[in-house]
Scaffold this motif. Structure first.
Motif, PDB file in Angstrom:
ATOM      1  N   LYS A  32      -5.344   9.430  14.143  1.00  0.00           N
ATOM      2  CA  LYS A  32      -5.681   8.184  13.441  1.00  0.00           C
ATOM      3  C   LYS A  32      -4.688   7.894  12.321  1.00  0.00           C
ATOM      4  CE  LYS A  32     -10.621   8.254  14.516  1.00  0.00           C
ATOM      5  NZ  LYS A  32     -12.004   8.477  13.998  1.00  0.00           N
ATOM      6  N   VAL A  33      -4.220   8.959  11.660  1.00  0.00           N
ATOM      7  CA  VAL A  33      -3.185   8.772  10.629  1.00  0.00           C
ATOM      8  C   VAL A  33      -1.911   8.238  11.270  1.00  0.00           C
ATOM      9  CG1 VAL A  33      -1.725   9.931   8.928  1.00  0.00           C
ATOM     10  CG2 VAL A  33      -4.147  10.571   9.140  1.00  0.00           C
ATOM     11  N   ILE A  34      -1.522   8.812  12.400  1.00  0.00           N
ATOM     12  CA  ILE A  34      -0.326   8.351  13.104  1.00  0.00           C
ATOM     13  C   ILE A  34      -0.479   6.898  13.528  1.00  0.00           C
ATOM     14  CG2 ILE A  34       1.010   8.664  15.230  1.00  0.00           C
ATOM     15  CD1 ILE A  34       0.415  11.701  14.942  1.00  0.00           C
ATOM     16  N   ARG A  88      -2.335   4.613  12.173  1.00  0.00           N
ATOM     17  CA  ARG A  88      -2.246   3.750  10.988  1.00  0.00           C
ATOM     18  C   ARG A  88      -0.802   3.573  10.519  1.00  0.00           C
ATOM     19  NH1 ARG A  88      -1.738   5.259   5.894  1.00  0.00           N
ATOM     20  NH2 ARG A  88      -2.520   7.387   6.263  1.00  0.00           N
ATOM     21  N   LEU A  89      -0.043   4.642  10.518  1.00  0.00           N
ATOM     22  CA  LEU A  89       1.341   4.569  10.035  1.00  0.00           C
ATOM     23  C   LEU A  89       2.196   3.692  10.944  1.00  0.00           C
ATOM     24  CD1 LEU A  89       1.863   8.305   8.994  1.00  0.00           C
ATOM     25  CD2 LEU A  89       1.556   6.332   7.464  1.00  0.00           C
ATOM     26  N   ILE A  90       2.004   3.805  12.259  1.00  0.00           N
ATOM     27  CA  ILE A  90       2.749   2.943  13.178  1.00  0.00           C
ATOM     28  C   ILE A  90       2.307   1.493  13.005  1.00  0.00           C
ATOM     29  CG2 ILE A  90       3.246   2.416  15.600  1.00  0.00           C
ATOM     30  CD1 ILE A  90       2.911   5.376  16.226  1.00  0.00           C
ATOM     31  N   ASP A  91       1.004   1.293  12.873  1.00  0.00           N
ATOM     32  CA  ASP A  91       0.467  -0.058  12.730  1.00  0.00           C
ATOM     33  C   ASP A  91       1.029  -0.755  11.486  1.00  0.00           C
ATOM     34  OD1 ASP A  91      -1.596  -2.020  13.769  1.00  0.00           O
ATOM     35  OD2 ASP A  91      -2.243  -1.810  11.689  1.00  0.00           O
ATOM     36  N   GLU A  92       1.185  -0.006  10.403  1.00  0.00           N
ATOM     37  CA  GLU A  92       1.744  -0.577   9.173  1.00  0.00           C
ATOM     38  C   GLU A  92       3.190  -1.034   9.371  1.00  0.00           C
ATOM     39  OE1 GLU A  92       1.312   2.500   6.316  1.00  0.00           O
ATOM     40  OE2 GLU A  92      -0.845   2.181   6.014  1.00  0.00           O
ATOM     41  N   LYS A  93       3.889  -0.339  10.226  1.00  0.00           N
ATOM     42  CA  LYS A  93       5.301  -0.663  10.433  1.00  0.00           C
ATOM     43  C   LYS A  93       5.505  -1.750  11.476  1.00  0.00           C
ATOM     44  CE  LYS A  93       8.018   1.154   8.601  1.00  0.00           C
ATOM     45  NZ  LYS A  93       8.742   0.832   7.354  1.00  0.00           N
ATOM     46  N   GLU A 140       4.312  10.129   3.443  1.00  0.00           N
ATOM     47  CA  GLU A 140       3.828   9.811   4.784  1.00  0.00           C
ATOM     48  C   GLU A 140       4.290   8.404   5.153  1.00  0.00           C
ATOM     49  OE1 GLU A 140      -0.273  12.172   5.764  1.00  0.00           O
ATOM     50  OE2 GLU A 140      -0.458  10.200   4.826  1.00  0.00           O
ATOM     51  N   LEU A 141       4.914   8.269   6.304  1.00  0.00           N
ATOM     52  CA  LEU A 141       5.311   6.941   6.776  1.00  0.00           C
ATOM     53  C   LEU A 141       5.818   7.036   8.206  1.00  0.00           C
ATOM     54  CD1 LEU A 141       8.788   5.765   5.405  1.00  0.00           C
ATOM     55  CD2 LEU A 141       8.114   8.163   5.621  1.00  0.00           C
ATOM     56  N   ALA A 142       5.906   5.874   8.840  1.00  0.00           N
ATOM     57  CA  ALA A 142       6.641   5.744  10.092  1.00  0.00           C
ATOM     58  C   ALA A 142       8.004   5.175   9.703  1.00  0.00           C
ATOM     59  CB  ALA A 142       5.907   4.832  11.059  1.00  0.00           C
ATOM     60  N   HIS A 143       9.005   6.049   9.657  1.00  0.00           N
ATOM     61  CA  HIS A 143      10.328   5.665   9.161  1.00  0.00           C
ATOM     62  C   HIS A 143      11.069   4.898  10.248  1.00  0.00           C
ATOM     63  CE1 HIS A 143      13.957   5.828   6.809  1.00  0.00           C
ATOM     64  NE2 HIS A 143      14.618   6.454   7.771  1.00  0.00           N
ATOM     65  N   GLN A 144      11.422   3.654   9.954  1.00  0.00           N
ATOM     66  CA  GLN A 144      12.046   2.806  10.971  1.00  0.00           C
ATOM     67  C   GLN A 144      13.564   2.919  10.938  1.00  0.00           C
ATOM     68  OE1 GLN A 144      11.017  -1.347  10.837  1.00  0.00           O
ATOM     69  NE2 GLN A 144      11.861  -1.757  12.853  1.00  0.00           N
ATOM     70  N   VAL A 145      14.168   3.047  12.118  1.00  0.00           N
ATOM     71  CA  VAL A 145      15.628   3.064  12.260  1.00  0.00           C
ATOM     72  C   VAL A 145      15.999   2.107  13.378  1.00  0.00           C
ATOM     73  CG1 VAL A 145      15.925   5.388  11.347  1.00  0.00           C
ATOM     74  CG2 VAL A 145      15.540   5.086  13.794  1.00  0.00           C
ATOM     75  N   VAL A 146      17.052   1.368  13.192  1.00  0.00           N
ATOM     76  CA  VAL A 146      17.477   0.354  14.158  1.00  0.00           C
ATOM     77  C   VAL A 146      18.944   0.589  14.488  1.00  0.00           C
ATOM     78  CG1 VAL A 146      17.734  -2.117  14.603  1.00  0.00           C
ATOM     79  CG2 VAL A 146      15.822  -1.291  13.212  1.00  0.00           C
TER      80      VAL A 146
END
Length: 610
Positions: free
Chosen positions: A322-324, A326-331, A549-555
């Motif tokens: 659920k934490v994962i 949420r973190l993806i959803d925020e990003k 804690e975060l879903a760190h975005q890279v492009v």
């Protein structure tokens, strides 16, 4: 031969001219270094002969033989001061008329050895010099077992792995990496410098004494600079000494730096590598991969990825997932994503799995964790990689599963290189597969498999575009910070973890690492994207915060680096595959044992064929 454990060594930044100048000057520097206690003195590539010669005819007046002028002169110094001297030169073989880019070493009592550079850079390096044919010799001396490498050799991991398998204690690394200002044409042609070597000693677990050219030269209306920065590394990857780098406004002249290395110091990285490597999985080393390799995926793909790092609760699969989520959803709000990478054992946290607790944590495929991950991939329409302890047919595995954006499994990898704890409960996988996906060809490195350089090489040879690396990493068990000597690469690139940095550089595959933060294991976060030519500074490592804690975005985009100084195609085609055979032989193989014992012979199985 009994070797000294602690050895004082010297690395020399040197501005080469011609033999008439170079040999006396290098003799003078060597004598001074020996008087200062150095038992090994290392000079740059082609330092005794000079090297700014566009043709063999223009080089001939300054070319040398082995033995020759330099061995005689430096041999006298070595004998008088009880030291060893290594240097580079353009070698002319009078028996064949062939020229080589070579390195030699001399020492007391008439000792001398020779090495011919294997990996020749595309361009001037291979116009009139031939690739080496002496193998990768390791010379046994009272100060340690010494190997020689020259410049572009370091673009292939096998150049370091082969001497290391012959139990080398020290690599004398000689380079002369003249380059243009980036504002000029050709300014991105070749970046094999001391900076390229800097992240490798700790990965291979070997002491390196590196010498580079210095000063500024004018050649055919071009201004070229030797970056200097000669450096000495311990086998744990720590920088023991480094000369200042040359720049265009301050062309520094000869500079000697000193350090004491310890050849008997415990080396956990090298011990792990030698104990854990699996030569039977490395057969691709023996094959030439031409430009028409059917595995190549040259289609450019735009990748927008999230590297999920979070603080886990041990074994709490649903809570952690659920934490994962949420973190993806925020990003993902308002942004398109097409890849998500989760940490090692993604939903159970960074608990060490043992023989005693594996039954508690292991799940079958299509079980609870598997379906949670598949549903996440489908929900967010991303390719998603997660891992877990797996149970199947009464056996346990450490397993990674790759789902496509519909939640369909498109790849399964069972960890093939098990650590000592995992060997007590897990069965090793027997493949290093590469998975085709909509965003490219994907290889998986599970956690501490990053220790094993051959895994990176295999994925390069199998033409992976992406390396996905789920980890539970606390910066204590292996690796460490990138610490390239100042001035050799842009400081924006001078960061990250040196093994992951080198994995991207040497595989020429984008390397994406997902890690935990905090927790019982003390993991350090810093999930990151490492690019293909990070030493250029155009694509520096993109690193998440250490404790958030975060879903760190890279492009990024794949297959876009063709105009830079190297690429995967070039590395695969340039590799001297004929030299790699020992890397694929088990340690109890008779051919391997003879090659290892006869450590200066280029021939495998020399004495086994009648």
């Amino acid at each position: 031969m009994a070797n000294a454990a602690e050895v004082k060594v010297a690395a020399v930044s040197f501005h080469s001219k011609d033999q008439a100048y170079n040999i006396p000057k290098m003799s003078e520097i060597s004598a001074a270094a020996a008087k200062n206690g150095a038992r090994l003195v290392v000079f740059p590539e082609m330092s005794s002969t000079g090297f700014l010669y566009p043709s063999i005819n223009e080089a001939k007046p300054n070319m040398d033989t082995f033995p020759g002028k330099a061995t005689e002169a430096f041999g006298r110094v070595a004998q008088k001061y009880n030291t060893y001297i290594a240097w580079g030169y353009i070698e002319f073989d009078p028996a064949t008329g062939v020229a080589y880019n070579s390195a030699a070493i001399v020492g007391p009592n008439g000792f001398k050895g020779n090495y011919r550079k294997h990996q020749l850079a595309v361009g001037d390096d291979n116009l009139w010099r031939a690739p080496g044919n002496l193998g990768f010799p390791v010379f046994d001396t009272p100060i340690g077992r010494i190997a020689l490498l020259v410049c572009y050799d370091d673009t292939q991991l096998q150049s370091l792995l082969l001497p290391a398998l012959r139990n080398a204690d020290i690599i004398a690394y000689l380079t002369a990496s003249l380059y243009n200002p980036k504002s000029e044409a050709g300014g991105s042609d070749n970046h094999t410098t001391i900076g390229s070597m800097a992240t490798l000693p700790g990965w291979i677990g070997i002491n390196v004494v590196g010498a580079d050219s210095s000063g500024v030269d004018k050649v055919m209306e071009m201004t070229l600079i030797g970056p200097g920065g000669s450096s000495i590394w311990g086998a744990q990857g720590n920088v023991l000494a480094s000369a200042s780098a040359t720049n265009f406004t301050d062309p520094k002249q000869p500079k000697v730096v000193y350090a004491t290395i310890n050849t008997s110091k415990s080396n956990p990285q090298r011990e792990f590598w030698l104990k854990t490597r699996r030569p039977e999985l490395y057969a691709d080393y023996n094959f030439y991969r031409p430009t028409h390799d059917s595995n190549v995926n040259n289609v450019s793909a735009q990748v927008s990825a999230v590297l999920v790092q979070y603080e886990p609760k041990t074994g709490a699969v649903e809570e952690n997932s659920k934490v994962i989520d949420r973190l993806i959803d925020e990003k993902i709000l308002g942004q398109g994503l097409n890849l998500a990478v989760l940490p090692f054992n993604s939903f159970i946290g960074n608990e060490t799995i043992t023989k005693e607790n594996v039954a508690k944590f292991a799940e079958p495929l299509n079980g609870k964790s598997y379906n949670i991950a598949a549903n996440l991939a489908k929900k967010y329409q991303v390719n998603l990689l997660f891992s877990m302890p797996e149970v199947a047919d009464g056996k346990y595995y450490e397993t990674a599963i790759l789902f496509d954006f519909t939640g369909k499994q498109i790849g399964l990898y069972r960890k093939s290189h098990l650590n000592e704890v995992e060997k007590t409960w897990a069965t090793a996988g027997n493949e290093l597969p590469v998975f085709n996906s909509p965003i490219g060809r994907i290889g998986v490195v599970l956690n501490d498999e990053a220790h094993i350089p051959e895994v990176t090489d295999m994925y390069m040879l199998k033409r992976a575009n992406l390396l996905l690396v789920p980890v539970a990493y606390n910066q204590k068990d292996y690796g460490g910070d990138v610490k390239i000597p100042k001035g050799l690469i842009p400081e924006e690139s001078n960061k990250g973890m040196f093994i992951w940095f080198s994995m991207a550089q040497h595989s020429q595959a984008f390397t994406l690492v997902a890690n935990y933060v905090n927790g019982a294991h003390g993991d350090v976060g810093q999930s990151a994207l490492y690019s293909l030519v990070l030493e250029e500074g155009f694509y520096p490592p993109n690193i998440a915060p250490k404790d958030k804690e975060l879903a760190h975005q890279v492009v990024f985009a794949t297959n876009q680096n063709q105009n830079l100084w190297t690429n995967q195609q070039q590395k695969v085609v340039e590799r001297i595959w004929q030299a790699a055979l020992p890397l694929t032989l088990p340690k109890d193989n008779a051919c391997f044992q003879e090659w290892q014992k006869n450590s200066t012979s280029p021939i495998i199985c020399k004495g086994l064929y009648k």
